[in-house]
Motif scaffolding. Structure first.
Motif, PDB file in Angstrom:
ATOM      1  N   TYR A 327       0.654   7.878   6.166  1.00 59.01           N
ATOM      2  CA  TYR A 327       0.450   6.361   5.868  1.00 59.01           C
ATOM      3  C   TYR A 327       1.708   5.407   6.490  1.00 59.01           C
ATOM      4  CZ  TYR A 327       1.334   1.577   3.667  1.00 59.01           C
ATOM      5  OH  TYR A 327       1.464   0.513   3.268  1.00 59.01           O
ATOM      6  N   PHE A 328       2.594   6.113   6.232  1.00 55.44           N
ATOM      7  CA  PHE A 328       4.133   5.160   7.108  1.00 55.44           C
ATOM      8  C   PHE A 328       3.822   5.305   8.427  1.00 55.44           C
ATOM      9  CE2 PHE A 328       5.971   6.838   2.876  1.00 55.44           C
ATOM     10  CZ  PHE A 328       6.197   5.796   2.195  1.00 55.44           C
ATOM     11  N   VAL A 329       3.513   6.233   9.133  1.00 52.51           N
ATOM     12  CA  VAL A 329       3.179   6.189  10.506  1.00 52.51           C
ATOM     13  C   VAL A 329       2.250   5.357  11.070  1.00 52.51           C
ATOM     14  CG1 VAL A 329       2.536   7.817  12.454  1.00 52.51           C
ATOM     15  CG2 VAL A 329       4.062   8.740  10.648  1.00 52.51           C
ATOM     16  N   VAL A 330       1.169   5.292  10.422  1.00 53.05           N
ATOM     17  CA  VAL A 330       0.094   4.390  10.574  1.00 53.05           C
ATOM     18  C   VAL A 330       0.389   2.883  10.485  1.00 53.05           C
ATOM     19  CG1 VAL A 330      -2.203   3.525  10.164  1.00 53.05           C
ATOM     20  CG2 VAL A 330      -1.711   6.084  10.225  1.00 53.05           C
ATOM     21  N   ASP A 331       1.253   2.546   9.434  1.00 52.33           N
ATOM     22  CA  ASP A 331       1.826   1.519   8.985  1.00 52.33           C
ATOM     23  C   ASP A 331       2.673   0.777   9.915  1.00 52.33           C
ATOM     24  OD1 ASP A 331       2.198  -0.667   7.042  1.00 52.33           O
ATOM     25  OD2 ASP A 331       4.009   0.070   6.843  1.00 52.33           O
ATOM     26  N   ASN A 332       3.398   1.596  10.397  1.00 53.45           N
ATOM     27  CA  ASN A 332       4.508   1.074  11.388  1.00 53.45           C
ATOM     28  C   ASN A 332       3.970   0.908  12.783  1.00 53.45           C
ATOM     29  OD1 ASN A 332       6.930   1.405   9.780  1.00 53.45           O
ATOM     30  ND2 ASN A 332       7.202   3.628  10.264  1.00 53.45           N
ATOM     31  N   ALA A 333       3.005   1.806  13.185  1.00 49.96           N
ATOM     32  CA  ALA A 333       2.235   1.665  14.360  1.00 49.96           C
ATOM     33  C   ALA A 333       1.348   0.456  14.215  1.00 49.96           C
ATOM     34  CB  ALA A 333       1.266   2.810  14.632  1.00 49.96           C
ATOM     35  N   ALA A 334       0.496   0.127  13.166  1.00 45.49           N
ATOM     36  CA  ALA A 334      -0.242  -1.128  13.138  1.00 45.49           C
ATOM     37  C   ALA A 334       0.853  -2.510  12.936  1.00 45.49           C
ATOM     38  CB  ALA A 334      -0.838  -1.066  11.809  1.00 45.49           C
ATOM     39  N   LEU A 335       1.678  -2.407  12.553  1.00 44.50           N
ATOM     40  CA  LEU A 335       2.716  -3.657  12.529  1.00 44.50           C
ATOM     41  C   LEU A 335       3.371  -3.934  13.843  1.00 44.50           C
ATOM     42  CD1 LEU A 335       4.149  -5.681  10.824  1.00 44.50           C
ATOM     43  CD2 LEU A 335       5.943  -3.863  10.299  1.00 44.50           C
ATOM     44  N   ALA A 336       3.538  -2.665  14.768  1.00 47.44           N
ATOM     45  CA  ALA A 336       3.996  -2.965  15.851  1.00 47.44           C
ATOM     46  C   ALA A 336       2.814  -3.495  16.976  1.00 47.44           C
ATOM     47  CB  ALA A 336       4.588  -1.503  16.687  1.00 47.44           C
ATOM     48  N   MET A 337       1.570  -3.117  16.688  1.00 48.66           N
ATOM     49  CA  MET A 337       0.335  -3.568  17.219  1.00 48.66           C
ATOM     50  C   MET A 337       0.146  -4.931  16.941  1.00 48.66           C
ATOM     51  SD  MET A 337      -0.915  -1.567  19.217  1.00 48.66           S
ATOM     52  CE  MET A 337      -2.648  -1.702  19.464  1.00 48.66           C
ATOM     53  N   GLY A 338       0.589  -5.362  15.799  1.00 48.03           N
ATOM     54  CA  GLY A 338       0.513  -6.697  15.497  1.00 48.03           C
ATOM     55  C   GLY A 338       1.222  -7.711  16.034  1.00 48.03           C
ATOM     56  N   SER A 339       2.601  -7.142  16.209  1.00 48.54           N
ATOM     57  CA  SER A 339       3.737  -7.986  16.612  1.00 48.54           C
ATOM     58  C   SER A 339       3.594  -8.460  18.256  1.00 48.54           C
ATOM     59  CB  SER A 339       5.107  -6.949  16.656  1.00 48.54           C
ATOM     60  OG  SER A 339       5.156  -6.906  15.336  1.00 48.54           O
ATOM     61  N   PHE A 340       2.882  -7.645  18.992  1.00 53.93           N
ATOM     62  CA  PHE A 340       2.556  -8.097  20.440  1.00 53.93           C
ATOM     63  C   PHE A 340       1.096  -8.554  20.478  1.00 53.93           C
ATOM     64  CE2 PHE A 340       2.175  -3.616  20.795  1.00 53.93           C
ATOM     65  CZ  PHE A 340       0.848  -3.335  21.168  1.00 53.93           C
ATOM     66  N   GLY A 341       0.352  -8.868  19.329  1.00 54.37           N
ATOM     67  CA  GLY A 341      -0.965  -9.235  19.549  1.00 54.37           C
ATOM     68  C   GLY A 341      -2.228  -8.473  19.537  1.00 54.37           C
ATOM     69  N   GLY A 342      -1.977  -7.029  19.696  1.00 50.21           N
ATOM     70  CA  GLY A 342      -2.877  -6.272  19.877  1.00 50.21           C
ATOM     71  C   GLY A 342      -3.784  -6.094  18.522  1.00 50.21           C
ATOM     72  N   TYR A 343      -3.353  -6.471  17.253  1.00 54.63           N
ATOM     73  CA  TYR A 343      -4.204  -6.434  16.158  1.00 54.63           C
ATOM     74  C   TYR A 343      -4.120  -7.906  15.539  1.00 54.63           C
ATOM     75  CZ  TYR A 343      -4.831  -1.253  15.809  1.00 54.63           C
ATOM     76  OH  TYR A 343      -4.992  -0.257  16.148  1.00 54.63           O
ATOM     77  N   PRO A 344      -4.855  -8.476  14.756  1.00 59.73           N
ATOM     78  CA  PRO A 344      -4.693  -9.966  13.970  1.00 59.73           C
ATOM     79  C   PRO A 344      -3.717  -9.438  12.830  1.00 59.73           C
ATOM     80  CG  PRO A 344      -7.070  -9.356  14.086  1.00 59.73           C
ATOM     81  CD  PRO A 344      -6.372  -8.087  15.081  1.00 59.73           C
ATOM     82  N   PRO A 345      -2.820 -10.358  12.790  1.00 60.58           N
ATOM     83  CA  PRO A 345      -1.401 -10.105  11.879  1.00 60.58           C
ATOM     84  C   PRO A 345      -1.924  -9.696  10.518  1.00 60.58           C
ATOM     85  CG  PRO A 345      -1.070 -12.103  13.055  1.00 60.58           C
ATOM     86  CD  PRO A 345      -2.638 -11.809  13.288  1.00 60.58           C
ATOM     87  N   PHE A 346      -2.926 -10.223   9.995  1.00 63.64           N
ATOM     88  CA  PHE A 346      -3.454  -9.852   8.715  1.00 63.64           C
ATOM     89  C   PHE A 346      -4.160  -8.380   8.722  1.00 63.64           C
ATOM     90  CE2 PHE A 346      -6.762  -9.073   5.401  1.00 63.64           C
ATOM     91  CZ  PHE A 346      -6.046  -9.596   4.177  1.00 63.64           C
ATOM     92  N   LEU A 347      -4.572  -7.995   9.700  1.00 63.44           N
ATOM     93  CA  LEU A 347      -5.327  -6.538  10.003  1.00 63.44           C
ATOM     94  C   LEU A 347      -4.158  -5.525   9.854  1.00 63.44           C
ATOM     95  CD1 LEU A 347      -7.622  -5.052   9.945  1.00 63.44           C
ATOM     96  CD2 LEU A 347      -7.757  -5.447  12.582  1.00 63.44           C
ATOM     97  N   ALA A 348      -3.129  -6.070  10.776  1.00 66.49           N
ATOM     98  CA  ALA A 348      -1.786  -5.237  11.038  1.00 66.49           C
ATOM     99  C   ALA A 348      -1.065  -4.959   9.820  1.00 66.49           C
ATOM    100  CB  ALA A 348      -1.030  -5.730  12.146  1.00 66.49           C
ATOM    101  N   ALA A 349      -0.875  -5.802   8.890  1.00 66.20           N
ATOM    102  CA  ALA A 349      -0.383  -5.722   7.702  1.00 66.20           C
ATOM    103  C   ALA A 349      -1.071  -4.829   6.690  1.00 66.20           C
ATOM    104  CB  ALA A 349       0.183  -6.984   6.990  1.00 66.20           C
ATOM    105  N   TRP A 350      -2.388  -5.200   6.388  1.00 65.88           N
ATOM    106  CA  TRP A 350      -3.082  -4.726   5.367  1.00 65.88           C
ATOM    107  C   TRP A 350      -3.926  -3.687   5.433  1.00 65.88           C
ATOM    108  CZ3 TRP A 350      -1.736  -5.882   0.535  1.00 65.88           C
ATOM    109  CH2 TRP A 350      -1.076  -7.098   0.246  1.00 65.88           C
ATOM    110  N   ALA A 351      -4.359  -3.241   6.808  1.00 69.35           N
ATOM    111  CA  ALA A 351      -5.600  -2.371   7.162  1.00 69.35           C
ATOM    112  C   ALA A 351      -4.980  -0.802   6.647  1.00 69.35           C
ATOM    113  CB  ALA A 351      -5.904  -2.407   8.560  1.00 69.35           C
ATOM    114  N   PRO A 352      -3.531  -0.506   7.074  1.00 68.52           N
ATOM    115  CA  PRO A 352      -3.481   0.658   6.532  1.00 68.52           C
ATOM    116  C   PRO A 352      -3.317   0.815   5.169  1.00 68.52           C
ATOM    117  CG  PRO A 352      -1.646  -0.340   8.485  1.00 68.52           C
ATOM    118  CD  PRO A 352      -2.599  -1.233   7.896  1.00 68.52           C
ATOM    119  N   PHE A 353      -2.830  -0.136   4.337  1.00 67.29           N
ATOM    120  CA  PHE A 353      -2.925  -0.003   2.790  1.00 67.29           C
ATOM    121  C   PHE A 353      -4.427   0.280   2.578  1.00 67.29           C
ATOM    122  CE2 PHE A 353      -3.344  -2.276  -1.498  1.00 67.29           C
ATOM    123  CZ  PHE A 353      -2.173  -1.459  -1.979  1.00 67.29           C
ATOM    124  N   PHE A 354      -5.423  -0.761   2.918  1.00 67.13           N
ATOM    125  CA  PHE A 354      -6.621  -0.430   2.250  1.00 67.13           C
ATOM    126  C   PHE A 354      -7.245   0.855   2.702  1.00 67.13           C
ATOM    127  CE2 PHE A 354      -6.335  -4.963   1.613  1.00 67.13           C
ATOM    128  CZ  PHE A 354      -6.381  -5.079   0.298  1.00 67.13           C
TER     129      PHE A 354
END
Length: 369
Positions: A327-354
């Motif tokens: 979970y922590f690996v996926v969460d950090n990766a998703a947040l990094a993707m969201g930081s440069f626009g690879g994922y929408p911000p909401f998806l980057a923060a919440w997708a790993p959790f759900f």
């Protein structure tokens, strides 16, 4: 009874107390070890400025301590979950609870409730203490562990690592204090560049204030790149296109602002037509980050069930640990993707959790319910 998640008050308090004590024990162990290692690498830099001593080392430790607690609290909840559930399993307490008619969710309910309380405390701790420690430590590091400029809190705090462009030229400052026309920059460097980006001269100054327009450099020292010459200049005004409003926007540090302050900064960025993906992803993560503690009992629950004498308890604990760290690996990766626009911000923060919430529930229902 199956819909009553807390059928026994005594059992709920027993499991919650056991879980809390293990969270605290693991957290203290992790934080002390990591703080000691961090001090070993940072002590030389802290003592480098003249006059620094033990007081500054203790100050650094007090600023790093909240950061370490915030970062490793979810890991502590995960490890405490595994220790608690493995202990209950080895002592056949889980078997006794299930024999009494409790479902797997009822066994985990006290741990989930405790984790939810930890998540709430973590959010408050981050907002009230960690953000201020981040701002102070970054400003101190930018000043190379020397004196941080004193500033009236009513006109703004101290920010670090300011970097702005004025056409081809660049204005950089180690720290920024104050707000509006009362901004004071310290550790200032002005780079004058040719149209091709080649630096023609560099001007360093210990302090700069707003000249309206431009920024007045005090006691500037110029280095001419072409002639390799250094000379002292009188007070110099540079960056006439850099307004205080632009500098305040550019110097925003999401890690040093509270949840509500960051929301206001995002609105200001959007009003100025600036990209806010990175800031909005971190804004959402201020909520999803602390809630990660709520996932840990669910992801580690696989260690609670199955017979201890079957020889699979260790394997189950490893699987639970792997799910938690995944979970922590996926969460950090998703947040990094969201930081440069690879994922929408909401998806980057919440997708790993759900995603891991559904994964943990699926594993628990398929194997135990």
């Amino acid at each position: 009874m199956q819909l009553d998640f807390f059928p026994s008050r005594t059992l709920t308090l027993y499991l919650a107390k056991m879980f809390v004590l293990r969270i605290l024990a693991v957290l203290v162990m992790l934080v002390l070890v990591l703080l000691a290692l961090d001090l070993l690498s940072a002590t030389g830099k802290i003592l480098a400025p003249e006059g620094n001593g033990q007081a500054e080392i203790l100050r650094y430790a007090s600023l790093r301590l909240p950061q370490l607690i915030s970062r490793f609290l979810p890991y502590s909840v995960l490890l405490a979950t595994l220790i608690t559930l493995v202990t209950l399993n080895q002592n056949s307490e889980v078997v006794a609870m299930k024999a009494a008619g409790l479902s797997a969710h009822q066994v985990l309910a006290p741990l989930l409730l405790t984790a939810a309380l930890v998540a709430g405390l973590s959010f408050g701790f981050n907002e009230r203490i960690v953000t201020r420690a981040n701002a102070t430590l970054k400003a101190w590091e930018a000043a190379e562990y020397g004196p941080i400029p004193d500033v009236d809190a009513s006109i703004g705090g101290v920010r670090s690592s300011v970097y702005l462009t004025d056409g081809n030229n660049i204005l950089a400052a180690a720290t920024l204090s104050g707000a509006g026309n009362a901004i004071v920059l310290t550790g200032v460097t002005w780079y004058e560049r040719a149209p091709g980006g080649i630096i023609r001269e560099q001007v360093r100054s210990p302090r700069a204030t707003y000249a309206g327009p431009g920024w007045r450099l005090e006691n500037p020292v110029r280095f001419d790149v072409a002639g390799a010459m250094t000379d002292q200049l009188p007070a110099l005004v540079v960056g006439e296109n850099l307004t205080p409003e632009r500098i305040m926007l550019q110097s925003i540090d999401p890690d040093a602002q509270s949840f509500w302050e960051l929301g206001q900064s995002i609105e200001a960025y959007e009003a100025a037509g600036r990209n806010t993906d990175e800031m909005r992803a971190k804004w959402w993560h201020r909520l999803s980050g602390p809630l990660s503690a709520l996932l840990m009992p669910l992801l580690g629950s696989i260690a609670a069930f199955g017979l201890a004498r079957s020889g699979q308890l260790f394997v189950r604990a490893i699987i639970g640990m792997a799910l938690g760290f995944a979970y922590f690996v996926v969460d950090n990766a998703a947040l990094a993707m969201g930081s440069f626009g690879g994922y929408p911000p909401f998806l980057a923060a919440w997708a790993p959790f759900f995603l891991f919430l559904l994964l943990g529930e699926t594993v628990l229902i398929r194997t135990e319910e």
